[in-house]
Design an enzyme around this catalytic site. Structure first.
Site, PDB file in Angstrom:
ATOM      1  N   LYS A 159       0.827  -1.207   0.000  1.00 54.76           N
ATOM      2  CA  LYS A 159       0.000   0.000   0.000  1.00 54.76           C
ATOM      3  C   LYS A 159       0.862   1.259   0.000  1.00 54.76           C
ATOM      4  O   LYS A 159       1.906   1.304   0.652  1.00 54.76           O
ATOM      5  CB  LYS A 159      -0.899   0.026   1.245  1.00 54.76           C
ATOM      6  CG  LYS A 159      -1.896  -1.137   1.277  1.00 54.76           C
ATOM      7  CD  LYS A 159      -2.555  -1.266   2.641  1.00 54.76           C
ATOM      8  CE  LYS A 159      -3.800  -0.427   2.741  1.00 54.76           C
ATOM      9  NZ  LYS A 159      -4.572  -0.765   3.985  1.00 54.76           N
ATOM     10  N   GLY A 165      -8.812   6.704  -1.606  1.00 57.18           N
ATOM     11  CA  GLY A 165      -9.842   6.447  -2.606  1.00 57.18           C
ATOM     12  C   GLY A 165      -9.718   5.078  -3.241  1.00 57.18           C
ATOM     13  O   GLY A 165     -10.092   4.880  -4.393  1.00 57.18           O
ATOM     14  N   GLY A 166      -9.182   4.126  -2.484  1.00 58.35           N
ATOM     15  CA  GLY A 166      -9.090   2.760  -2.986  1.00 58.35           C
ATOM     16  C   GLY A 166      -7.964   2.564  -4.001  1.00 58.35           C
ATOM     17  O   GLY A 166      -7.836   1.497  -4.588  1.00 58.35           O
ATOM     18  N   HIS A 236     -13.988  -1.006  -3.928  1.00 56.85           N
ATOM     19  CA  HIS A 236     -13.618  -0.200  -2.759  1.00 56.85           C
ATOM     20  C   HIS A 236     -14.516   1.012  -2.548  1.00 56.85           C
ATOM     21  O   HIS A 236     -14.219   1.868  -1.718  1.00 56.85           O
ATOM     22  CB  HIS A 236     -12.150   0.255  -2.825  1.00 56.85           C
ATOM     23  CG  HIS A 236     -11.174  -0.893  -2.842  1.00 56.85           C
ATOM     24  ND1 HIS A 236     -11.199  -1.906  -1.907  1.00 56.85           N
ATOM     25  CD2 HIS A 236     -10.162  -1.187  -3.682  1.00 56.85           C
ATOM     26  CE1 HIS A 236     -10.240  -2.769  -2.183  1.00 56.85           C
ATOM     27  NE2 HIS A 236      -9.607  -2.363  -3.250  1.00 56.85           N
ATOM     28  N   LYS A 238     -18.038   2.404  -1.188  1.00 57.45           N
ATOM     29  CA  LYS A 238     -19.136   1.978  -0.331  1.00 57.45           C
ATOM     30  C   LYS A 238     -20.475   2.187  -1.036  1.00 57.45           C
ATOM     31  O   LYS A 238     -20.656   3.195  -1.727  1.00 57.45           O
ATOM     32  CB  LYS A 238     -19.097   2.772   0.975  1.00 57.45           C
ATOM     33  CG  LYS A 238     -17.823   2.515   1.772  1.00 57.45           C
ATOM     34  CD  LYS A 238     -17.593   3.563   2.839  1.00 57.45           C
ATOM     35  CE  LYS A 238     -16.243   3.324   3.528  1.00 57.45           C
ATOM     36  NZ  LYS A 238     -15.846   4.459   4.384  1.00 57.45           N
ATOM     37  N   GLU A 288      -6.804   2.674   8.721  1.00 51.10           N
ATOM     38  CA  GLU A 288      -6.470   4.074   8.465  1.00 51.10           C
ATOM     39  C   GLU A 288      -7.463   4.990   9.152  1.00 51.10           C
ATOM     40  O   GLU A 288      -8.534   4.562   9.580  1.00 51.10           O
ATOM     41  CB  GLU A 288      -6.442   4.380   6.954  1.00 51.10           C
ATOM     42  CG  GLU A 288      -7.796   4.316   6.304  1.00 51.10           C
ATOM     43  CD  GLU A 288      -7.861   5.132   4.997  1.00 51.10           C
ATOM     44  OE1 GLU A 288      -6.993   5.989   4.750  1.00 51.10           O
ATOM     45  OE2 GLU A 288      -8.818   4.916   4.242  1.00 51.10           O
ATOM     46  N   ARG A 292     -11.728  13.745   8.433  1.00 53.41           N
ATOM     47  CA  ARG A 292     -12.750  14.640   7.869  1.00 53.41           C
ATOM     48  C   ARG A 292     -14.127  14.057   8.127  1.00 53.41           C
ATOM     49  O   ARG A 292     -14.252  12.947   8.647  1.00 53.41           O
ATOM     50  CB  ARG A 292     -12.531  14.753   6.360  1.00 53.41           C
ATOM     51  CG  ARG A 292     -12.500  13.349   5.748  1.00 53.41           C
ATOM     52  CD  ARG A 292     -12.591  13.315   4.271  1.00 53.41           C
ATOM     53  NE  ARG A 292     -12.249  12.007   3.737  1.00 53.41           N
ATOM     54  CZ  ARG A 292     -13.086  10.982   3.650  1.00 53.41           C
ATOM     55  NH1 ARG A 292     -14.329  11.098   4.056  1.00 53.41           N
ATOM     56  NH2 ARG A 292     -12.686   9.815   3.165  1.00 53.41           N
ATOM     57  N   VAL A 295     -19.012  10.602   4.143  1.00 57.22           N
ATOM     58  CA  VAL A 295     -20.292  10.526   3.425  1.00 57.22           C
ATOM     59  C   VAL A 295     -21.352   9.901   4.339  1.00 57.22           C
ATOM     60  O   VAL A 295     -22.484  10.373   4.421  1.00 57.22           O
ATOM     61  CB  VAL A 295     -20.134   9.663   2.148  1.00 57.22           C
ATOM     62  CG1 VAL A 295     -21.482   9.433   1.480  1.00 57.22           C
ATOM     63  CG2 VAL A 295     -19.156  10.297   1.172  1.00 57.22           C
ATOM     64  N   ARG A 338     -26.476   4.769  -0.960  1.00 54.78           N
ATOM     65  CA  ARG A 338     -25.956   5.845  -1.820  1.00 54.78           C
ATOM     66  C   ARG A 338     -26.629   5.729  -3.182  1.00 54.78           C
ATOM     67  O   ARG A 338     -26.434   4.730  -3.886  1.00 54.78           O
ATOM     68  CB  ARG A 338     -24.445   5.720  -1.983  1.00 54.78           C
ATOM     69  CG  ARG A 338     -23.685   5.858  -0.685  1.00 54.78           C
ATOM     70  CD  ARG A 338     -22.205   6.001  -0.964  1.00 54.78           C
ATOM     71  NE  ARG A 338     -21.438   5.995   0.266  1.00 54.78           N
ATOM     72  CZ  ARG A 338     -20.142   6.328   0.331  1.00 54.78           C
ATOM     73  NH1 ARG A 338     -19.499   6.672  -0.766  1.00 54.78           N
ATOM     74  NH2 ARG A 338     -19.510   6.310   1.481  1.00 54.78           N
TER      75      ARG A 338
HETATM   76  P1  ADP Z   1      -8.215   4.032   1.005  1.00 52.41           P
HETATM   77  O1  ADP Z   1      -7.564   5.128   1.776  1.00 52.41           O
HETATM   78  O2  ADP Z   1      -7.832   4.065  -0.435  1.00 52.41           O
HETATM   79  O3  ADP Z   1      -9.686   3.929   1.238  1.00 52.41           O
HETATM   80  P2  ADP Z   1      -7.797   1.790   2.839  1.00 52.41           P
HETATM   81  O4  ADP Z   1      -6.491   1.547   3.514  1.00 52.41           O
HETATM   82  O5  ADP Z   1      -8.889   2.356   3.678  1.00 52.41           O
HETATM   83  O6  ADP Z   1      -7.530   2.681   1.532  1.00 52.41           O
HETATM   84  O7  ADP Z   1      -8.320   0.461   2.191  1.00 52.41           O
HETATM   85  C1  ADP Z   1      -9.458   0.463   1.346  1.00 52.41           C
HETATM   86  C2  ADP Z   1     -10.053  -0.924   1.238  1.00 52.41           C
HETATM   87  O8  ADP Z   1      -9.070  -1.863   0.744  1.00 52.41           O
HETATM   88  C3  ADP Z   1     -10.530  -1.505   2.570  1.00 52.41           C
HETATM   89  O9  ADP Z   1     -11.822  -1.083   2.899  1.00 52.41           O
HETATM   90  C4  ADP Z   1     -10.469  -2.991   2.246  1.00 52.41           C
HETATM   91  O10 ADP Z   1     -11.581  -3.324   1.447  1.00 52.41           O
HETATM   92  C5  ADP Z   1      -9.213  -3.128   1.390  1.00 52.41           C
HETATM   93  N1  ADP Z   1      -8.026  -3.398   2.223  1.00 52.41           N
HETATM   94  C6  ADP Z   1      -7.131  -2.490   2.690  1.00 52.41           C
HETATM   95  N2  ADP Z   1      -6.177  -3.089   3.448  1.00 52.41           N
HETATM   96  C7  ADP Z   1      -6.478  -4.409   3.482  1.00 52.41           C
HETATM   97  C8  ADP Z   1      -5.884  -5.572   4.110  1.00 52.41           C
HETATM   98  N3  ADP Z   1      -4.780  -5.485   4.853  1.00 52.41           N
HETATM   99  N4  ADP Z   1      -6.478  -6.769   3.915  1.00 52.41           N
HETATM  100  C9  ADP Z   1      -7.594  -6.875   3.150  1.00 52.41           C
HETATM  101  N5  ADP Z   1      -8.194  -5.835   2.551  1.00 52.41           N
HETATM  102  C10 ADP Z   1      -7.665  -4.611   2.685  1.00 52.41           C
END
Ligand code: ADP
Length: 449
Positions: A159, A165-166, A236, A238, A288, A292, A295, A338
């Site tokens: 990551k 934003g996925g 990703h 919702k 994370e 802010r 939604v 949504r």
């Molecule tokens: P963003 O900031 O782009 O939303 P996130 O870190 O919140 O990124 O992750 C977005 C989505 O990706 C999560 O809701 C989940 O669906 C998937 N995801 C992220 N990290 C993991 C992980 N360690 N294992 C499985 N799925 C993950």
């Protein structure tokens, strides 16, 4: 204490923020692009200013244009809404340097929590459990990275520390696939997020997305306002959210909620925020923080009875929270669908003029939307045109109210995902509660869907 607020956003959230400002007796200044000049919420504002053409990069993301609009309108505070500049620490710093109030946390807090690696570190320090993996950026050395991945155990997820934003994430199943995934994610991180750091953690196979809403003032008081489950996602994004997260022991949520509030106090966080977790095999793992408004904040408003946007503005004005954790009691259950201007089967955006707009009403039903009959949905932005929210004393009652609301909502002139929501609300697994983040995509692949 400010008396006027510039709303640096558009659509339903620009209207939602404006309502909160008016309820608090504050003057509103709405900035808009040329594409949004005719929107109803623009007319409702005490003052409106066009800040550029339709392309977001030349309007809603144009920091200089927004700061200039604040200067000429005399607005003393800026509310960023969600998306756009809401988590841009550089912008927040410019707002601070201009002597204006940013309605949100300080640029320093956004920097700490906006970097997913330093956020993980801060959360571990506050005793919040995180997804297994180091809370440090990966080294350049390929051998060292492989050793880290082996220790976590495949599959892992690579990551970008600055991702959002996925985007900026890659699942890696094996050692062979690691160098390629790493190179691609590093490249993406440099180009898209201006932060080349990447990290890895365990990839959880079937988690649920569970989050905790927090609210903190500038005087050291921080509260948590219950949980939400946002597992129903496509790519990703919702699609339906609910509060509270079903089937998780309230004591487990309360324990994590208290840790989240503690983390806020430790970093001097002021404003609203959301701690996101993956829930698997009975355990919550922090992924994370969103620094802010979200939604999906209305489902928490419906269960807690707290106007989150008004509270956000009050704490930005320097007010003390007028209630304590013991006063927060969440009741009943709420869902949010949504509603997007998109084809319900292909998901292709469907901009255009809305000819018929009939929204549901009744006990426990709320619609947050800037749309109306005659409104032209512009093609330039996110396709969400409304949020349909239903609350009930029990999850079953909330579901029944949502089904009824979806039946009575009518939108014509453009395609919407209303038919998708109607079918989803009939899905037995969703109705039972507790589906994982892959459920919706699995369900969509079924021939019957
Ligand atoms: P963003 O900031 O782009 O939303 P996130 O870190 O919140 O990124 O992750 C977005 C989505 O990706 C999560 O809701 C989940 O669906 C998937 N995801 C992220 N990290 C993991 C992980 N360690 N294992 C499985 N799925 C993950």
């Amino acid at each position: 204490m400010f008396e006027s607020v510039l709303i640096a956003n558009r659509g339903e959230i620009a209207l939602r923020i404006q309502r909160a400002c008016k309820a608090l007796g504050l003057r509103t200044v709405v900035v808009h692009s040329e594409a949004d000049a005719e929107a109803g919420y623009v007319r409702l504002a005490d003052q409106s200013l066009c800040i550029g053409p339709a392309a977001a990069g030349r309007s809603y993301l144009d920091q200089a244009a927004i700061l200039f609009a604040a200067e000429v309108s005399g607005a003393e505070a800026i509310h960023p809404g969600y998306g756009f500049l809401s988590e841009n620490a550089g912008f927040v710093q410019r707002v601070e340097e201009a002597g204006l109030t940013f309605i949100g946390p300080s640029s320093a807090c956004i920097r700490t929590m906006g970097d997913k690696v330093s956020a993980k570190r801060a959360m571990r320090a506050a005793g919040v459990p995180c997804v297994p993996g180091p809370d440090e950026a990966l080294p350049e050395d390929a051998g060292a990275v492989l050793a880290i991945a082996r220790e976590i155990g495949f599959p892992v997820i690579v990551k970008a520390a600055g991702g959002g934003g996925g985007r900026g994430m890659r699942v890696v199943e094996s050692a062979e696939a690691l160098p390629g995934a790493l190179a691609l994610t590093r490249e993406e991180a440099r180009r898209a997020f201006a932060n080349p750091e990447v990290y890895i953690e365990k990839f959880l196979a079937h988690p649920r997305h569970v989050e905790i809403q927090v609210l903190a003032d500038a005087h050291g008081q921080a509260l948590w306002l219950g949980s939400r489950d946002c597992s129903l996602q496509r790519r990703h994004q919702k699609v339906i959210e609910e509060a509270p997260a079903p089937g998780i022991a309230p004591e487990a949520i309360a324990a994590i909620g208290a840790r989240c509030a503690e983390a806020c106090r430790r970093i001097g966080y002021c404003g609203v925020g959301t701690f996101e977790f993956l829930y698997e095999d009975g355990a919550l793992h922090f992924i994370e923080m969103n620094t802010r408004l979200q939604v999906e904040h209305p489902v928490t408003e419906m269960t807690s009875g707290i106007d989150i946007v008004q509270q956000q503005i009050r704490v930005a004005r320097g007010e003390r929270l007028a209630f304590t954790q013991a006063d927060v009691s969440c009741g009943g259950h709420a869902f949010e669908c949504r509603i997007n201007a998109e084809d319900p089967r292909t998901f292709a955006p469907s901009p255009g003029v809305i000819t018929v707009w009939q929204v549901p009403a009744g006990d426990g039903v709320r619609v947050d939307s800037h749309a109306e009959a005659g409104y032209r949905v512009p093609p330039h932005y996110d396709s969400m045109i409304a949020k349909l929210i239903a609350h009930g004393r029990t999850r079953e009652e909330a579901l029944a109210r949502m089904r009824g609301a979806l039946e009575t909502m009518r939108v014509e002139g453009i395609a919407t995902n209303l038919p998708l929501h109607r079918r989803l609300l009939q899905d037995a697994a969703f109705a039972a509660g507790g589906v994982d983040i892959h459920h919706l995509e699995r369900w969509l692949r079924q021939p019957a869907a």
